[in-house]
Design an enzyme around this catalytic site. Structure first.
Site, PDB file in Angstrom:
ATOM      1  N   GLY A   1      56.478  57.388  47.258  1.00  0.00           N
ATOM      2  CA  GLY A   1      57.502  56.441  47.780  1.00  0.00           C
ATOM      3  C   GLY A   1      59.063  56.464  47.272  1.00  0.00           C
TER       4      GLY A   1
ATOM      5  N   ILE B   1      60.685  54.755  45.298  1.00  0.00           N
ATOM      6  CA  ILE B   1      60.964  54.758  43.531  1.00  0.00           C
ATOM      7  C   ILE B   1      60.321  55.953  42.870  1.00  0.00           C
ATOM      8  CG2 ILE B   1      61.003  53.322  41.396  1.00  0.00           C
ATOM      9  CD1 ILE B   1      61.588  50.940  43.387  1.00  0.00           C
TER      10      ILE B   1
ATOM     11  N   ASP C   1      49.163  59.142  46.533  1.00  0.00           N
ATOM     12  CA  ASP C   1      49.710  58.542  47.662  1.00  0.00           C
ATOM     13  C   ASP C   1      49.077  58.622  48.999  1.00  0.00           C
ATOM     14  OD1 ASP C   1      53.156  57.525  47.758  1.00  0.00           O
ATOM     15  OD2 ASP C   1      52.046  57.141  49.548  1.00  0.00           O
ATOM     16  N   ASN C   2      48.969  57.574  49.701  1.00  0.00           N
ATOM     17  CA  ASN C   2      48.270  57.957  51.060  1.00  0.00           C
ATOM     18  C   ASN C   2      49.069  58.072  52.172  1.00  0.00           C
ATOM     19  OD1 ASN C   2      49.368  55.272  51.285  1.00  0.00           O
ATOM     20  ND2 ASN C   2      47.380  54.265  51.954  1.00  0.00           N
TER      21      ASN C   2
ATOM     22  N   LEU D   1      52.809  52.243  40.758  1.00  0.00           N
ATOM     23  CA  LEU D   1      53.704  51.653  41.760  1.00  0.00           C
ATOM     24  C   LEU D   1      53.262  51.537  43.434  1.00  0.00           C
ATOM     25  CD1 LEU D   1      55.838  52.978  39.414  1.00  0.00           C
ATOM     26  CD2 LEU D   1      57.320  53.545  41.305  1.00  0.00           C
TER      27      LEU D   1
ATOM     28  N   THR E   1      45.588  45.831  49.350  1.00  0.00           N
ATOM     29  CA  THR E   1      46.226  46.802  48.601  1.00  0.00           C
ATOM     30  C   THR E   1      46.792  46.421  47.397  1.00  0.00           C
ATOM     31  OG1 THR E   1      46.965  47.746  50.761  1.00  0.00           O
ATOM     32  CG2 THR E   1      47.945  48.751  48.861  1.00  0.00           C
TER      33      THR E   1
ATOM     34  N   TYR F   1      52.461  38.066  49.388  1.00  0.00           N
ATOM     35  CA  TYR F   1      53.066  39.176  48.607  1.00  0.00           C
ATOM     36  C   TYR F   1      53.447  38.757  47.072  1.00  0.00           C
ATOM     37  CZ  TYR F   1      56.236  43.135  47.102  1.00  0.00           C
ATOM     38  OH  TYR F   1      56.731  44.054  46.563  1.00  0.00           O
TER      39      TYR F   1
END
Ligand code: UDP
Length: 335
Positions: free
Chosen positions: A20, A22, A41-42, A86, A105, A159
């Site tokens: 991502g 960051i 990471d997906n 992250l 997630t 969120y």
């Protein structure tokens, strides 16, 4: 900041969400310090382009999988000393569109990471968000302030709530099991490689300005934000992980220079040398009917400053120039 020696070399570090925006800057920074870095990471919002320059580096490993895959996380944690967590569903637009994915997630991911970290005694840094402060008007936001979230009928607040649960979980693992967990709340973070696909205002406005397209200001544009450059955020994350007093604590990370979105649009146009017109888009069109925005969001960064001596170095104008230059570079306009 802790002395560079404390942070230098030799640790095996896992970054979830490391492809991502960051996470990929963090991977570069830690490899630069001599650490071994693995990324999971997906590639749902992360991008392989963010880390492609690291592939082939013997100090870098990439695993394409979701952070909710327990078996994979178990293996990666067994090979790590430190985990930067992250991976999350991010971006207000995505959160409003896919609330189930967001909650699952964010909550399941953190649970899987903390469980795996506990099995192997890894130190963990969890990134949460300034969204957690919600509609609070107690400016600047301090880590021990009360929070004010909106009703559960509005997806945006899922969120904040999911990330706050991550914080509760992090504190719980620290207090109940003694796991060294550090919690951070990131305020609006911007910089090179950030994509506008998930709604983030700075890359969106810069791209619009550079293409001569209308600049979309949502609502009346009077809402204010503070933007911190990723090159300031990443050393703060790394220094917290290497500081012996950080575990069991929560830290704001952000810039305190405040600007309205309407003024930002003008600033962006100036930096881009653009003659784009500014258009006002109602929130109901930009997101969803009944959407609630935060009017102001300013961090109190006294706590991290006292521990590390950290404060951001880059001003908004410097940040915007970096974003413009990155977008103007070959391949930079497809962000
Ligand atoms: N925004 C805007 N135009 C855009 C994208 C975002 O006016 O094209 C506004 C958005 O409504 C919010 C602010 O810019 O008030 C920051 O949005 P972003 O999604 O970057 O981060 P947020 O602070 O909402 O998490």
């Amino acid at each position: 900041m802790p002395s560079p020696q404390d942070a230098r070399g030799g640790k095996r570090i896992l970054i979830t969400g490391g492809a991502g925006f960051i996470g990929s800057h963090l991977a570069d920074f830690l490899i630069g310090l001599g650490h071994d870095v693995s990324v999971i990471d997906n590639l749902s919002t992360g991008r392989i382009e963010n880390i492609s320059h690291l592939i082939g580096n013997p100090k870098f490993h990439f695993c394409r999988a979701s952070v909710t895959e327990e078996v994979v996380l178990d293996r990666l944690a067994s090979q790590s000393d430190i985990i930067f967590h992250l991976a999350a569903a991010v971006g207000v637009a995505l959160i409003v569109e896919r609330p189930v994915h967001t909650i699952e997630t964010n909550v399941m991911g953190t649970e899987v990471v903390l469980k795996a970290a506990l099995r192997y005694g890894c130190k963990v840094l969890v990134t949460s968000t300034s969204e957690v402060y919600g509609k609070s008007a107690e400016i600047p936001f301090r880590e021990d302030n009360d929070v004010l979230l909106g009703e559960s009928g509005k997806s945006r607040w899922a969120y904040a709530c999911s990330k706050m649960l991550d914080e509760f979980l992090g504190f719980a693992y620290y207090r109940e099991y003694g796991l060294p967990v550090i919690l951070t709340r990131l305020f609006n973070t911007v910089g090179p490689k950030q994509t506008g696909h998930y709604g983030m205002v700075v890359p969106r406005l810069m791209q619009q300005a550079m293409r001569g397209e209308p600049i979309t200001v949502y609502g009346d544009g009077k809402q204010m934000r503070c933007f911190c450059d990723v090159s300031d955020v990443v050393p703060a994350l790394a220094s917290l992980v290497f500081h012996p007093d950080a575990p069991g604590q929560l830290f704001n990370i952000g810039n305190t220079e405040e600007i309205s979105i309407l003024a930002l649009a003008e600033r962006v146009k100036g930096v881009a040398g653009s003659r784009s017109e500014t258009v006002f888009v109602p929130y109901s069109e930009a997101y969803a009917p009944g959407f609630e925005d935060m009017q102001r969001r300013v961090p109190d960064t006294g706590k991290i400053n006292r521990l590390l001596g950290w404060s951001p170095k880059l001003s908004l104008d410097e940040i915007l120039v970096r974003v413009r230059d990155c977008m103007a570079a070959p391949g930079g306009d497809d962000q």
